[in-house]
Design a protein around this motif. Structure first.
Motif, PDB file in Angstrom:
ATOM      1  N   ILE A 100       0.803  -0.941  -0.390  1.00 46.28           N
ATOM      2  CA  ILE A 100       0.073  -0.346  -0.335  1.00 46.28           C
ATOM      3  C   ILE A 100       0.393   1.128   0.001  1.00 46.28           C
ATOM      4  N   ALA A 101       0.321   1.941  -1.037  1.00 44.50           N
ATOM      5  CA  ALA A 101       1.472   3.434  -0.647  1.00 44.50           C
ATOM      6  C   ALA A 101       0.332   4.604  -0.583  1.00 44.50           C
ATOM      7  N   ASN A 102       0.806   5.924  -0.707  1.00 46.45           N
ATOM      8  CA  ASN A 102       0.086   6.638  -0.907  1.00 46.45           C
ATOM      9  C   ASN A 102       0.237   7.193  -2.360  1.00 46.45           C
ATOM     10  N   HIS A 103      -0.805   8.157  -2.489  1.00 47.68           N
ATOM     11  CA  HIS A 103      -1.047   8.059  -3.751  1.00 47.68           C
ATOM     12  C   HIS A 103      -1.505   9.965  -4.536  1.00 47.68           C
ATOM     13  N   THR A 104      -0.202  10.433  -5.101  1.00 51.63           N
ATOM     14  CA  THR A 104       0.018  11.724  -5.780  1.00 51.63           C
ATOM     15  C   THR A 104       0.323  12.466  -7.035  1.00 51.63           C
ATOM     16  N   SER A 105       0.161  11.568  -8.007  1.00 50.13           N
ATOM     17  CA  SER A 105       0.910  11.494  -9.306  1.00 50.13           C
ATOM     18  C   SER A 105       0.973  10.679  -9.177  1.00 50.13           C
ATOM     19  N   PHE A 106       0.792  10.496 -10.801  1.00 46.70           N
ATOM     20  CA  PHE A 106       1.050   9.456 -12.035  1.00 46.70           C
ATOM     21  C   PHE A 106       2.451   8.341 -11.858  1.00 46.70           C
ATOM     22  N   LEU A 107       3.042   8.835 -11.518  1.00 45.20           N
ATOM     23  CA  LEU A 107       4.087   8.364 -11.519  1.00 45.20           C
ATOM     24  C   LEU A 107       4.178   7.498 -10.444  1.00 45.20           C
ATOM     25  N   ASP A 108       4.152   7.011  -9.303  1.00 47.17           N
ATOM     26  CA  ASP A 108       3.493   6.661  -7.931  1.00 47.17           C
ATOM     27  C   ASP A 108       3.186   5.252  -8.617  1.00 47.17           C
ATOM     28  N   ILE A 109       2.731   4.810  -9.567  1.00 41.54           N
ATOM     29  CA  ILE A 109       3.233   3.206 -10.154  1.00 41.54           C
ATOM     30  C   ILE A 109       4.231   3.117 -11.081  1.00 41.54           C
ATOM     31  N   LEU A 110       5.060   3.921 -11.145  1.00 41.33           N
ATOM     32  CA  LEU A 110       6.571   3.811 -11.686  1.00 41.33           C
ATOM     33  C   LEU A 110       7.651   3.899 -10.769  1.00 41.33           C
ATOM     34  N   ALA A 111       6.881   4.261  -9.825  1.00 45.08           N
ATOM     35  CA  ALA A 111       8.311   4.057  -8.789  1.00 45.08           C
ATOM     36  C   ALA A 111       7.759   2.857  -7.739  1.00 45.08           C
ATOM     37  N   VAL A 112       6.417   2.670  -7.641  1.00 46.28           N
ATOM     38  CA  VAL A 112       6.658   1.382  -7.342  1.00 46.28           C
ATOM     39  C   VAL A 112       7.151   0.415  -8.181  1.00 46.28           C
ATOM     40  N   GLY A 113       6.759   0.519  -9.387  1.00 48.26           N
ATOM     41  CA  GLY A 113       7.613  -0.452 -10.067  1.00 48.26           C
ATOM     42  C   GLY A 113       8.854  -0.597  -9.753  1.00 48.26           C
ATOM     43  N   MET A 114       9.383   0.420  -9.292  1.00 53.01           N
ATOM     44  CA  MET A 114      11.288   0.511  -8.984  1.00 53.01           C
ATOM     45  C   MET A 114      11.071  -0.416  -7.858  1.00 53.01           C
ATOM     46  N   LEU A 115      10.795  -1.154  -6.986  1.00 50.01           N
ATOM     47  CA  LEU A 115      10.368  -1.929  -6.200  1.00 50.01           C
ATOM     48  C   LEU A 115      11.563  -3.206  -6.082  1.00 50.01           C
ATOM     49  N   HIS A 116      10.511  -3.876  -7.415  1.00 53.12           N
ATOM     50  CA  HIS A 116      10.314  -5.416  -7.830  1.00 53.12           C
ATOM     51  C   HIS A 116       9.186  -5.702  -9.003  1.00 53.12           C
ATOM     52  N   PRO A 117      10.027  -6.278 -10.005  1.00 54.02           N
ATOM     53  CA  PRO A 117       9.077  -6.818 -11.470  1.00 54.02           C
ATOM     54  C   PRO A 117       7.962  -7.835 -11.164  1.00 54.02           C
ATOM     55  N   LYS A 118       7.454  -8.412  -9.922  1.00 54.04           N
ATOM     56  CA  LYS A 118       6.495  -9.261  -9.982  1.00 54.04           C
ATOM     57  C   LYS A 118       5.310  -8.252  -8.487  1.00 54.04           C
ATOM     58  N   ILE A 119       4.332  -7.351  -9.470  1.00 50.35           N
ATOM     59  CA  ILE A 119       3.803  -7.205  -8.267  1.00 50.35           C
ATOM     60  C   ILE A 119       2.203  -6.538  -9.768  1.00 50.35           C
ATOM     61  N   ILE A 120       1.478  -6.997  -9.463  1.00 55.27           N
ATOM     62  CA  ILE A 120       0.032  -6.467 -10.148  1.00 55.27           C
ATOM     63  C   ILE A 120      -0.174  -5.831  -9.252  1.00 55.27           C
ATOM     64  N   TYR A 121      -0.811  -4.737 -10.540  1.00 56.78           N
ATOM     65  CA  TYR A 121      -1.352  -3.613  -9.823  1.00 56.78           C
ATOM     66  C   TYR A 121      -3.269  -3.634  -9.782  1.00 56.78           C
ATOM     67  N   LEU A 122      -3.843  -3.035  -8.983  1.00 55.39           N
ATOM     68  CA  LEU A 122      -4.978  -2.907  -8.501  1.00 55.39           C
ATOM     69  C   LEU A 122      -5.279  -1.440  -8.701  1.00 55.39           C
ATOM     70  N   VAL A 123      -6.022  -1.455 -10.257  1.00 64.55           N
ATOM     71  CA  VAL A 123      -6.856  -0.212 -10.740  1.00 64.55           C
ATOM     72  C   VAL A 123      -8.278   0.082 -10.743  1.00 64.55           C
ATOM     73  N   ASN A 124      -8.066   1.665 -10.693  1.00 61.44           N
ATOM     74  CA  ASN A 124      -9.918   2.019 -10.956  1.00 61.44           C
ATOM     75  C   ASN A 124      -9.930   2.045 -12.369  1.00 61.44           C
TER      76      ASN A 124
END
Length: 164
Positions: free
Chosen positions: A30-54
């Motif tokens: 879970i993370a705070n959300h202020t920018s479209f870049l947040d998705i890319l920032a979390v993408g820096m952490l690990h390649p195997k992440i499924i994002y739950l999106v609107n």
């Protein structure tokens, strides 16, 4: 997913990971959300992440195909219909990523959390890994399409076990 943020030399990127988190054990991120870049920032952490999106992200004429190919999962109409799909992804080693505020904040103040991420953590008996993102709202503010020079910091906090 390797983050395209690494291709921009004018945005400094820093990850603070004092606990040595490697995401080898799937978790609900879970993370705070202020920018479209947040998705890319979390993408820096690990390649195997499924994002739950609107749904609007999933069906977007601009981003839709890319997020579908990346394995993002639409949850606007509830998470219950996707439980089996998400359970299979977790069994394959994927972590699930949710922005519990549900939308990007314009003020940097954390808004009310929706319960979906916590429901999944309970349903799948998974740890929660809180992540703090700082700087994205200055580099790419909500409503802007121009990435500015700046710095992004992503801080991974300690895991929270289901029993805690």
């Amino acid at each position: 997913m390797k983050s395209v943020l690494y291709t921009n030399p004018f945005v400094s990127k820093k990850i603070i990971n004092q606990s040595g988190e490697d995401f080898n054990k799937p978790a609900i991120i879970i993370a705070n959300h202020t920018s479209f870049l947040d998705i890319l920032a979390v993408g820096m952490l690990h390649p195997k992440i499924i994002y739950l999106v609107n749904d609007w992200v999933y069906k977007s004429p601009i981003f839709g195909k890319a997020v579908q190919l990346a394995g993002f999962y639409p949850v606007s109409e509830g998470i219950d219909n996707g439980l089996e799909h998400l359970r299979n992804k977790v069994a394959q080693g994927y972590s699930l990523m949710a922005f519990p505020e549900g939308t990007r904040s314009r003020t940097n103040k954390i808004r009310r959390f929706h319960k979906g991420a916590f429901y999944l953590a309970e349903k799948f008996n998974m740890d929660i890994v809180p992540v703090l993102i700082h700087g994205n709202s200055e580099v790419l503010p909500k409503g802007s399409f121009v990435i500015k020079n700046g710095s992004i910091t992503v801080k991974i906090l300690d895991r929270i076990s289901p029993g805690n």
